[in-house]
Write a protein that holds these residues in place. Sequence first.
Motif, PDB file in Angstrom:
ATOM      1  N   TYR A 102      25.137   3.573 -35.071  1.00 33.93           N
ATOM      2  CA  TYR A 102      26.076   3.267 -33.993  1.00 33.93           C
ATOM      3  C   TYR A 102      27.396   3.943 -34.321  1.00 33.93           C
ATOM      4  CZ  TYR A 102      29.206   0.781 -30.837  1.00 33.93           C
ATOM      5  OH  TYR A 102      30.148   0.485 -29.877  1.00 33.93           O
TER       6      TYR A 102
ATOM      7  N   THR B 132      31.200   4.068 -33.242  1.00 25.65           N
ATOM      8  CA  THR B 132      32.195   3.340 -32.454  1.00 25.65           C
ATOM      9  C   THR B 132      33.090   4.283 -31.656  1.00 25.65           C
ATOM     10  OG1 THR B 132      33.700   3.285 -34.356  1.00 25.65           O
ATOM     11  CG2 THR B 132      32.242   1.393 -34.049  1.00 25.65           C
TER      12      THR B 132
ATOM     13  N   LYS C  19      24.140   6.790 -24.730  1.00 28.75           N
ATOM     14  CA  LYS C  19      25.441   6.196 -24.428  1.00 28.75           C
ATOM     15  C   LYS C  19      25.302   4.677 -24.470  1.00 28.75           C
ATOM     16  CE  LYS C  19      26.976   9.934 -21.355  1.00 28.75           C
ATOM     17  NZ  LYS C  19      27.351  10.280 -19.955  1.00 28.75           N
ATOM     18  N   GLU C  20      26.351   4.016 -24.925  1.00 32.40           N
ATOM     19  CA  GLU C  20      26.324   2.551 -25.006  1.00 32.40           C
ATOM     20  C   GLU C  20      26.054   1.918 -23.640  1.00 32.40           C
ATOM     21  OE1 GLU C  20      29.604  -0.872 -25.918  1.00 32.40           O
ATOM     22  OE2 GLU C  20      29.426   0.738 -27.404  1.00 32.40           O
TER      23      GLU C  20
ATOM     24  N   LYS D 158      24.624  -4.733 -31.701  1.00 35.27           N
ATOM     25  CA  LYS D 158      25.601  -4.098 -32.593  1.00 35.27           C
ATOM     26  C   LYS D 158      25.723  -4.880 -33.893  1.00 35.27           C
ATOM     27  CE  LYS D 158      28.583  -2.430 -28.826  1.00 35.27           C
ATOM     28  NZ  LYS D 158      29.934  -2.566 -28.251  1.00 35.27           N
TER      29      LYS D 158
ATOM     30  N   GLN E  82      30.981   5.543 -28.869  1.00 34.62           N
ATOM     31  CA  GLN E  82      30.274   4.448 -28.202  1.00 34.62           C
ATOM     32  C   GLN E  82      28.839   4.887 -27.879  1.00 34.62           C
ATOM     33  OE1 GLN E  82      33.075   3.409 -24.924  1.00 34.62           O
ATOM     34  NE2 GLN E  82      33.378   1.501 -26.047  1.00 34.62           N
TER      35      GLN E  82
ATOM     36  N   SER F  93      31.157   1.559 -37.400  1.00 32.46           N
ATOM     37  CA  SER F  93      30.161   2.623 -37.297  1.00 32.46           C
ATOM     38  C   SER F  93      29.198   2.502 -38.471  1.00 32.46           C
ATOM     39  CB  SER F  93      30.826   4.004 -37.321  1.00 32.46           C
ATOM     40  OG  SER F  93      31.578   4.228 -36.155  1.00 32.46           O
TER      41      SER F  93
END
Length: 274
Positions: free
Chosen positions: A186, A188, A212-213, A139, A191, A33
């Motif tokens: 970001y 984790t 959302k990822e 990422k 997500q 993150s």
Amino acid sequence: MATQHRPLGRHAEHDPRSLAYAHGVLPKTAIKSVDWTRRAPIFDQGNVGSCTGNAAAGLLGTDSAARTGLTSTTIGSSVMPVDEDLAVHVYELATQLDSIKGTYPPDDTGSSGIGAAKALKKLGLAASYTHAFSLDALKSALQTGPVMVGTVWLESMFDPDPTTRFVKVDRSSQVAGGHEYVLSAYDTARQAFRIDNSWGESWGAHGSAWFKESDVQWLLSQQGDVTVPAWVTAPAPTPPPPPTPAPGPVPDSRLVEAFGLMRAWAHDNHVNGA
């Protein structure tokens, strides 16, 4: 709440030569993150389609592993604050460097992520830039700093959910246009990626919201692009020249003469085998 349309202005401009400048992909275990702090204010592009310039300037004003985000910068001989005026300046130059018809001003026809990156380099603000061609590369890039992303913008995406602060990516809704924005965090666990937008602090949560990822992955599949500038850093100061030794005292002429006589005497005695 009714959807409030706001200015867009991003075009998809993909150069095959960019494939030679792909950002690397870290092992999945290295993805953590991250949350990069923004030092410049959230910009408001008003009615100008300058989102690409706003995203580029937004990166300048946000922390990265290489440096603290800037609140002002030097272009040529001028010091400029990192604000909306700088964003428009980057946009103007981007419209001259991209392949999209029209230049601003007077033509507010938008630009591209690669156009804005070229403008950053032309202005001496970025040394180079790379491109993330996958979600894993995105990422990975975020581990060392924020990135700018260009995607389609759907009708459902204008107003983030007021409770969750997530952008609503309804894939069945109409495409309103293209938009460029900053991703600066970001998470984790959730997500999710944070977007810092250029529509003022009244949008989302003080100008930011979350994706959302899975939505980011889908948006990138729709001719999206991720641009990662490498910033110009100040050169190391030139070391000063070594100091010139101070001249020693001038020998007394009598001492010089005596020393010469002693050397001559020693030489003669050595030659004579004394």
